[in-house]
Design a protein around this motif. Structure first.
Motif: not given
Length: 171
Positions: A19-22, A25-27, A35-38, A107-108
């Protein structure tokens, strides 16, 4: 894999990260989202209690986790048919190689700091000496981009957490 966490922390954490990555950084690229998910994938398999107390034990645990998460997701990506460039990118993001020089790495890092501030700070501050919390907040703030800092300032903190953040930002 995140849903297998017996303590049920991993799936919500990964959802917050994505959610924060999106938001930041839209798109966002598929690799950054993976990477965010894992970032904490199967983290429960390497508990903090297996490492010595103190800062050095903590840092060793964190470095072990980074490699473990990168190896775990790389294997999963390979099994799913991802190519080597995508696997290398996700691994690089997870082990934080050149994070500050890579916009996706930044961003991560931003997402991890924002998840901590939004979802973990109150519980952490409740069990940790205030001076240590302030030091950690200062370090986190120093890792964040200007956009993430702005987002952090807009989070709804409780009075105690807001006071700790104010102390960190003043000193």
């Amino acid at each position: 894999a995140n849903s297998l966490d017996p303590a049920r922390h991993e799936a919500p954490y990964s959802q917050r990260m994505v959610g924060w990555v999106q938001r930041l950084t839209p798109g966002a690229s598929e690799e950054l989202l993976l990477a965010a998910r894992s970032q904490h994938i199967r983290r429960w398999l390497i508990p903090r209690s297996q490492y010595p107390e103190g800062r050095q034990g903590y840092l060793t645990w964190r470095e072990t986790l980074k490699r473990f998460h990168a190896d775990t997701v790389a294997e999963m990506m390979k099994d799913a048919g991802f190519g080597a460039p995508s696997i290398v990118k996700v691994r690089t993001l997870l082990v934080r190689k050149n994070a500050a020089a890579d916009p996706e790495g930044q961003t991560l890092e931003d997402a991890a700091c924002l998840v901590f501030l939004e979802a973990e700070l109150a519980a952490f501050a409740a069990k940790t000496e205030p001076g240590k919390v302030v030091d950690i907040l200062k370090k986190s703030w120093g890792k964040m981009s200007p956009a993430a800092r702005q987002a952090a300032l807009e989070l709804p903190y409780g009075p105690a957490e807001k006071a700790l953040l104010d102390r960190a930002l003043k000193g």
